[in-house]
Design an enzyme around this catalytic site. Structure first.
Site, PDB file in Angstrom:
ATOM      1  N   LYS A 105       0.667  -1.018  -0.033  1.00 31.46           N
ATOM      2  CA  LYS A 105      -0.027   0.028   0.066  1.00 31.46           C
ATOM      3  C   LYS A 105       1.085   1.172  -0.087  1.00 31.46           C
ATOM      4  O   LYS A 105       0.457   2.313  -0.635  1.00 31.46           O
ATOM      5  CB  LYS A 105      -0.866   0.246   1.118  1.00 31.46           C
ATOM      6  N   VAL A 132      -5.401  -2.747   0.308  1.00 28.97           N
ATOM      7  CA  VAL A 132      -6.352  -2.051   1.299  1.00 28.97           C
ATOM      8  C   VAL A 132      -7.287  -3.090   1.817  1.00 28.97           C
ATOM      9  O   VAL A 132      -7.702  -4.177   1.224  1.00 28.97           O
ATOM     10  CB  VAL A 132      -7.098  -1.283   0.281  1.00 28.97           C
ATOM     11  N   GLY A 134      -6.367  -5.915   3.544  1.00 25.36           N
ATOM     12  CA  GLY A 134      -6.008  -7.140   3.382  1.00 25.36           C
ATOM     13  C   GLY A 134      -6.955  -7.907   2.856  1.00 25.36           C
ATOM     14  O   GLY A 134      -7.215  -7.935   1.597  1.00 25.36           O
ATOM     15  N   GLU A 190       3.190  -3.059  11.129  1.00 27.70           N
ATOM     16  CA  GLU A 190       4.359  -2.738  10.097  1.00 27.70           C
ATOM     17  C   GLU A 190       5.747  -3.045  10.793  1.00 27.70           C
ATOM     18  O   GLU A 190       5.751  -2.806  11.977  1.00 27.70           O
ATOM     19  CB  GLU A 190       4.058  -1.513   9.564  1.00 27.70           C
ATOM     20  N   ASP A 201      -0.224   4.347   7.684  1.00 29.68           N
ATOM     21  CA  ASP A 201      -0.713   3.150   6.894  1.00 29.68           C
ATOM     22  C   ASP A 201      -2.051   3.353   6.332  1.00 29.68           C
ATOM     23  O   ASP A 201      -2.399   3.178   5.452  1.00 29.68           O
ATOM     24  CB  ASP A 201      -0.417   1.940   7.796  1.00 29.68           C
ATOM     25  N   LYS A 205      -3.954   3.666   2.654  1.00 27.23           N
ATOM     26  CA  LYS A 205      -5.039   2.891   2.238  1.00 27.23           C
ATOM     27  C   LYS A 205      -6.282   4.011   1.779  1.00 27.23           C
ATOM     28  O   LYS A 205      -6.747   3.699   0.850  1.00 27.23           O
ATOM     29  CB  LYS A 205      -5.528   1.839   3.180  1.00 27.23           C
TER      30      LYS A 205
END
Ligand code: NDP
Ligand code: HSE
Length: 436
Positions: A105, A132, A134, A190, A201, A205
């Protein structure tokens, strides 16, 4: 027909999941794709550790370019992560005419526009469903399932780590640091957890979803980003008392003045479905003019859930690689020449409701002076909670929920409230969305 030959760059958590799921479900997958899918070469820096995942099913090399150069490989899966070498490798694969599947991402949010342009020039597919939320097929839903709609807004819990931390803080009273350590141990975070807790993060997304929903370029650099590090447990408790829950939301909205693109802790009514999304689960709520509200829920991280999305992309590549590039689903849902550079609104211009927590002197007239300042900025109060002063203390917490107002008006009001001699500390401000 021979199986399609796939090269895998990065045999880590998700790479392992791809091997496991491909292996377990190969027959079902082949029945759907119309062709087998075979990982025929793997690149990873640590060949010994990669072997534990690959288990002799494909040769392992340390040089990722060797995979990209292999003439038999038609698709490259990038599961290394980050903006650095991953970008070089993806662009090199595209230049070699390979289709690319990635879960990265960060890469798509920061360099997506450049990557899509390169892929378009070369006529190859770049697929990024896993980037985005998972395992939730939200890209497919936005790009294809909701294609009849004018999408008005999206609000999502799109970072499992922070949702896990907030759930643990609320339910078990855990400290932030303890909950973060647990999230790391469980493999949600992460490599650099700052990306999670500072909202970066989620902003990656949200920027990708915003582009697909509104037909604009990926504009991560314009996103407003706040994480959960400044969130105090007391605000989680007060929000509960008022019938709200605090979640880190990625929000993007279409307005008549431009697009809102923001990530920040947000109060949402506790009776909304999305408010009950706990732990590392993800959920994305999308409002389209025709369909109304839709909600997508599932695992946003982990080896197999993410592999589920990666393999779905592989199947798409098998299905669409022979289709004329102009007839494929566009990378960002809208035809390239119809992507519009709509402005992302500065935060001062956005409109939302607010939760304010003030520490004030427990004396007459305090409330009147505060409400006067709010009224001067046209801000109306929706609810108010005044905590009783603790015995022997002459100060108390005052919680105010406002109706919708422009952020710049609220900031001005807060500045004035903080100047009152009866305001005994900074005013805590958390945005509130009804999501109705
Ligand atoms: P991991 O760190 O587990 O795996 C990445 C692998 O790539 C490591 O084995 C790493 O080796 C290897 N690697 C690093 N540099 C190179 C290189 N130059 N050439 C070959 N291999 C290299 O990451 P994940 O599997 O967790 O994540 C992969 C991607 O998927 C990331 O973009 C991530 O953001 C994304 N993603 C992950 C999810 C998850 O739940 N884990 C969910 C959704 C998306 P080394 O460790 O030695 O550096
Ligand atoms: N660190 C990410 C999260 C992984 O916690 O949601 C999935 O993108």
């Amino acid at each position: 027909m021979n199986p399609i030959q796939v090269g895998l760059l990065g045999a880590g958590t998700v790479g392992g999941g791809v091997f496991t799921v491909l292996n377990r479900n190969q027959e079902e997958i082949e029945r759907r794709a119309g062709r087998g899918i075979e990982i025929s070469m793997v690149a990873d820096l640590d060949a010994k550790r990669a072997q534990e995942i690959v288990k002799g099913r494909a040769p392992i090399v340390s040089d990722a370019y060797a995979v990209i150069r292999d003439p038999n490989i038609e698709v490259v899966i990038e599961l290394i992560g980050g903006y650095g070498i991953a970008k070089e490798l993806v662009l090199a694969a595209i230049a070699q005419g390979k289709h690319v599947v990635t879960a990265n991402k960060a890469l798509i949010a920061v360099h997506g526009n450049e990557i899509f342009a390169a892929a378009r020039d070369r006529g190859v597919i770049v697929a990024f469903e896993a980037a985005v939320a998972g395992g939730i097929p939200i890209i497919k839903a936005l790009r294809e399932g909701l294609t009849a709609n004018r999408i008005e807004w999206i609000a999502g819990i799109i970072n499992g780590t922070t949702n896990f931390i907030l759930s643990e803080m609320r339910d078990k009273g855990l400290d932030f640091d303890v909950a973060l350590k647990q999230a790391q141990e469980l493999g949600y975070a992460e490599a650099d957890p700052t990306f999670d807790i500072e909202g970066i993060d989620a902003a990656h997304k949200a920027s990708i979803m915003s582009a697909i929903a509104f037909g604009v370029p990926v504009q991560f650099d314009k996103a407003h980003i706040e994480g959960i590090t400044q969130l105090a447990p007391i605000d989680i408790r007060y929000a509960e008392e008022l019938g709200y829950r605090i979640k880190l939301l990625g929000i993007t909205k279409r307005t008549s003045h431009g697009i809102e693109l923001r990530v920040h802790p947000t109060l949402i009514p506790a009776n909304r479905l999305i408010a009950s999304v706990e732990g590392a689960m993800n959920a994305v709520q999308v409002f389209g003019d025709a369909v109304g509200t839709t909600l997508y829920y599932g695992k946003g991280a982990g080896a197999e859930p993410t592999a589920s999305a990666v393999i779905a992309d592989l199947v798409d590549v098998v299905r669409y690689q022979s289709v004329d590039p102009d007839k494929r689903v566009p990378y960002l849902a809208f035809q390239e020449d119809r992507v519009i550079n709509t402005v992302v609104m500065p935060m001062g211009e956005i409109t939302t409701s607010y939760y304010l927590r003030l520490k004030v002197a427990d004396q007459t007239g305090v409330l009147a002076s505060i409400t006067k300042i709010l009224a001067e900025q046209d801000i109306s109060i929706d609810a108010l909670l005044q905590k009783e002063a603790l015995q022997g203390q002459s100060q108390t917490d005052l919680i105010i929920l406002s109706h919708q107002t422009q952020e710049k008006k609220m900031l001005l009001a807060i500045e004035k409230i903080e100047q009152l001699s009866t305001t005994l500390g900074p005013v805590i401000k958390i945005r509130l969305e009804e999501l109705s």
